[in-house]
Enzyme design. Sequence first.
Site, PDB file in Angstrom:
ATOM      1  CG  HIS A 188      57.726  51.031  44.588  1.00  0.00           C
ATOM      2  ND1 HIS A 188      58.358  50.961  43.357  1.00  0.00           N
ATOM      3  CD2 HIS A 188      56.488  51.529  44.356  1.00  0.00           C
ATOM      4  CE1 HIS A 188      57.529  51.395  42.424  1.00  0.00           C
ATOM      5  NE2 HIS A 188      56.397  51.747  42.986  1.00  0.00           N
ATOM      6  N   GLY A 239      55.067  42.609  38.713  1.00  0.00           N
ATOM      7  CA  GLY A 239      54.858  44.055  38.606  1.00  0.00           C
ATOM      8  C   GLY A 239      53.383  44.294  38.371  1.00  0.00           C
ATOM      9  N   PRO A 240      52.819  43.677  37.332  1.00  0.00           N
ATOM     10  CG  PRO A 240      52.438  43.130  35.118  1.00  0.00           C
ATOM     11  CD  PRO A 240      53.480  43.045  36.186  1.00  0.00           C
ATOM     12  N   GLY A 257      47.321  45.072  46.948  1.00  0.00           N
ATOM     13  CA  GLY A 257      47.018  45.214  45.520  1.00  0.00           C
ATOM     14  C   GLY A 257      46.871  43.862  44.846  1.00  0.00           C
ATOM     15  CD  GLU A 316      37.852  32.441  30.531  1.00  0.00           C
ATOM     16  OE1 GLU A 316      37.803  33.239  31.508  1.00  0.00           O
ATOM     17  OE2 GLU A 316      36.833  31.848  30.108  1.00  0.00           O
ATOM     18  NE  ARG A 321      30.188  25.752  16.845  1.00  0.00           N
ATOM     19  CZ  ARG A 321      29.020  25.754  16.199  1.00  0.00           C
ATOM     20  NH1 ARG A 321      28.826  26.523  15.146  1.00  0.00           N
ATOM     21  NH2 ARG A 321      28.033  24.993  16.623  1.00  0.00           N
TER      22      ARG A 321
HETATM   23  C1  LIG Z   1      47.687  45.438  37.586  1.00  0.00           C
HETATM   24  C2  LIG Z   1      48.344  46.608  38.249  1.00  0.00           C
HETATM   25  N1  LIG Z   1      47.637  47.720  38.447  1.00  0.00           N
HETATM   26  C3  LIG Z   1      48.205  48.811  38.997  1.00  0.00           C
HETATM   27  C4  LIG Z   1      49.519  48.794  39.341  1.00  0.00           C
HETATM   28  C5  LIG Z   1      50.185  50.044  39.905  1.00  0.00           C
HETATM   29  N2  LIG Z   1      50.442  49.822  41.341  1.00  0.00           N
HETATM   30  C6  LIG Z   1      51.653  49.499  41.808  1.00  0.00           C
HETATM   31  S1  LIG Z   1      51.637  49.168  43.453  1.00  0.00           S
HETATM   32  C7  LIG Z   1      49.990  49.513  43.550  1.00  0.00           C
HETATM   33  C8  LIG Z   1      49.224  49.333  44.834  1.00  0.00           C
HETATM   34  C9  LIG Z   1      50.012  49.505  46.024  1.00  0.00           C
HETATM   35  O1  LIG Z   1      49.368  48.973  47.123  1.00  0.00           O
HETATM   36  P1  LIG Z   1      49.822  47.598  47.730  1.00  0.00           P
HETATM   37  O2  LIG Z   1      49.648  46.537  46.750  1.00  0.00           O
HETATM   38  O3  LIG Z   1      49.134  47.433  49.032  1.00  0.00           O
HETATM   39  O4  LIG Z   1      51.385  47.766  47.958  1.00  0.00           O
HETATM   40  P2  LIG Z   1      52.090  48.593  49.113  1.00  0.00           P
HETATM   41  O5  LIG Z   1      51.561  49.986  49.086  1.00  0.00           O
HETATM   42  O6  LIG Z   1      51.770  47.904  50.363  1.00  0.00           O
HETATM   43  O7  LIG Z   1      53.539  48.538  48.744  1.00  0.00           O
HETATM   44  C10 LIG Z   1      49.485  49.885  42.318  1.00  0.00           C
HETATM   45  C11 LIG Z   1      48.088  50.283  42.099  1.00  0.00           C
HETATM   46  C12 LIG Z   1      50.236  47.601  39.121  1.00  0.00           C
HETATM   47  N3  LIG Z   1      51.498  47.481  39.416  1.00  0.00           N
HETATM   48  N4  LIG Z   1      49.611  46.521  38.600  1.00  0.00           N
END
Ligand SMILES: Cc1ncc(C[n+]2csc(CCOP(=O)(O)OP(=O)(O)O)c2C)c(N)n1
Length: 693
Positions: free
Chosen positions: A50, A139-140, A178, A431, A540
């Site tokens: 990325h 990452g998540p 995100g 949670e 419980r």
């Molecule tokens: C919980 C989760 N869902 C989906 C993804 C897959 N994913 C990676 S980056 C991204 C979104 C990218 O948008 P942004 O957060 O704005 O990052 P940018 O494009 O600015 O690098 C997604 C959906 C992930 N990493 N974690």
Amino acid sequence: MPPLAAASAAAPSTAASSASPQHDRMAHDRLANAIRALAMDAVEQAKSGHPGLPMGAADIATVLFTQAMKFDPNEPAWPDRDRFVLSAGHGSMLLYAVLHLLGYPRMTMAEIKRFRQSGSLTPGHPESHVTPGVETTTGPLGQGLANAVGMAIAEAHLAAEFGKDIVDHHTYVLASDGDLMEGISQEAIALAGHLKLNKLVVLFDDNGISIDGPLSLADSVDQVKRFEAAGWAATRVDGHDPEAIALALEKARASSKPSLIACKTTIGFGAPTKAGSEKSHGSPLGADEIKGARERLGWTSPAFEVPADVLTSWRSAGQRAAGHHQAWKQRLAALPAEKRAQFERRLSGKIEADKLAAAVRGLKETFAKTPKEIATRAASELALDALVPAIPELVGGSADLTGSNNTKTKGMAVMSSAAYGGRFIHYGVREHGMAAAMNGMALHGGVIPYSGTFLVFSDYCRPAIRLAALMGQRVIHVMTHDSIGLGEDGPTHQPVEHLAALRAIPNLTVYRPCDTVETVECWQLAIESAHGPSVLALTRQNLPQLRQGVDADNRCAAGAYEIAPAEGKAQAKAQGKADVSLFASGSEVAIAIAARRLLAERGVAARVVSVPCLDRFMAQTAELRRSVIGDAPVKVAVEAGIRQGWDAVIGTDGAFVGMSSFGASAPYQELYRHFGITPEKVAEAALAKLGKS
Ligand SMILES: Cc1ncc(C[n+]2csc(CCOP(=O)(O)OP(=O)(O)O)c2C)c(N)n1
């Protein structure tokens, strides 16, 4: 601590030390462009990754790492370092480039060139257990932000306990769109705002782009207003203006609230056709685009080469806090010996084994003297009454179920913005945020977080628990109301598949003790598990105390053991031979023991094996497992959950008494009868297998 001086202190040739504003800006740009170049080149070489985020956020990272943060590349684990969390872990090359440029010894150019390759220190997403200088695995999306809240909690708590001379650092987060769209971010920012964690600073990479395209496709939240509503100081800046970023950081550090700095940036900054577009988010730019970016950025160096003056500036920035580190060491050395030893021990993660052992022994002696018929959640509270005073690093909490989870012991002070020294956290009904904050607390070090919620809501914690397991962090989840045994609240609240689902997570240890004594033993094991999370599944409903007397050993350590020998035929008893082996966990051990009596009445010799921890049992040698499983021709497992996982003990031809559907709303005794989890049904299942029904 006053803000650190710019890199000039260590090397007169650095960016911020120069004469004119234009010169400063040019010097800054060269530092930032080094990040951009390394990111696009490494992604290109790896043929995946990325580039967009590192190129867009390079200015933010440059200001943050060369002007604001304190750290020591030669001692990445220095306890009083500022923490940096790249919550948008997909932008990992930003962090790797920075660590390399700052001079973290192990982050060599060779590692940058091995981005995303097997065994490298530069995996696809940052992994805290792999790369020195990476504070948490991200990452998540959303997790890192919530981890950072936990780190800030741990900092505030330890500062209250050990003093600001020793604990006084900030936690910085780089979060993406995100991260802020994920629900967990709301839990995290609300908790941070409530606790007034003013040393937490979130830099929002406000580029308005995600994978699908412009953010306007899916989101129209005003993040500044949102954070303000949660009690944060929030501001907007041009994320490509180093002075504005530096000023905002200075204000943030002086704030009495946690701070959001929304930095307007262009994703893929510098790329001629892909900047500002999702095309730069998650794939190599391609040779032409990279060539064009080099021209636009004025970057003439070949791939993986950083000009000497730029590297010198970065390296001297890396040494900015060396003096602070030395001064900190002196302050630590000047502490009273006992306090210093405690601080060092706590940060090392070593528990005081003798104190833990004494507390456990005391509890076992008490229960031997006065056996108790109580729920294991209540047994857990009794255990904590002894463990919390003995183990000062335990910091408890609950997601608004304190009275049900029994995680707050007598005299435990509540942590609040007015009293960070408190050891109990009211996490609110959050949670997921709780579990992720606990990861951050454990990663920070110096505390062992434990928490409470209902077992059924482990689903709400699962992504964070999985990361705790991946990172090898000691966090302890007390999860009560562990089956249909919770009764009237019904199937929405009755876990059925949860034990199996949690057992499926590698390096997570799931305990389900059957009585007071096992509960204490499981607590001991969870505290001793320095390299992985634990779940304590507790009832419980009241349960009889099955373990009598005082065992010096921790019998739960093997995961399973014979709690009641074969009973029935006289000769079987004498020879220890059984017709039937009954295996059960938690509340069903008592049911298995009652079934053993019924079988004895039918002349069938049955033994009972308590299985407080299937995970630990499966990790034993094949020989030990064979000896505990035994050679009785009939094997029956009893657990008020689904069968999955038990075939490893009873075989596919074994009988299972448990759940195969959701539960129901009724008094629990009725439910046990309705779903056929009774001594009679267990005995019937065994007799059927013996051909005696
Ligand atoms: C919980 C989760 N869902 C989906 C993804 C897959 N994913 C990676 S980056 C991204 C979104 C990218 O948008 P942004 O957060 O704005 O990052 P940018 O494009 O600015 O690098 C997604 C959906 C992930 N990493 N974690």
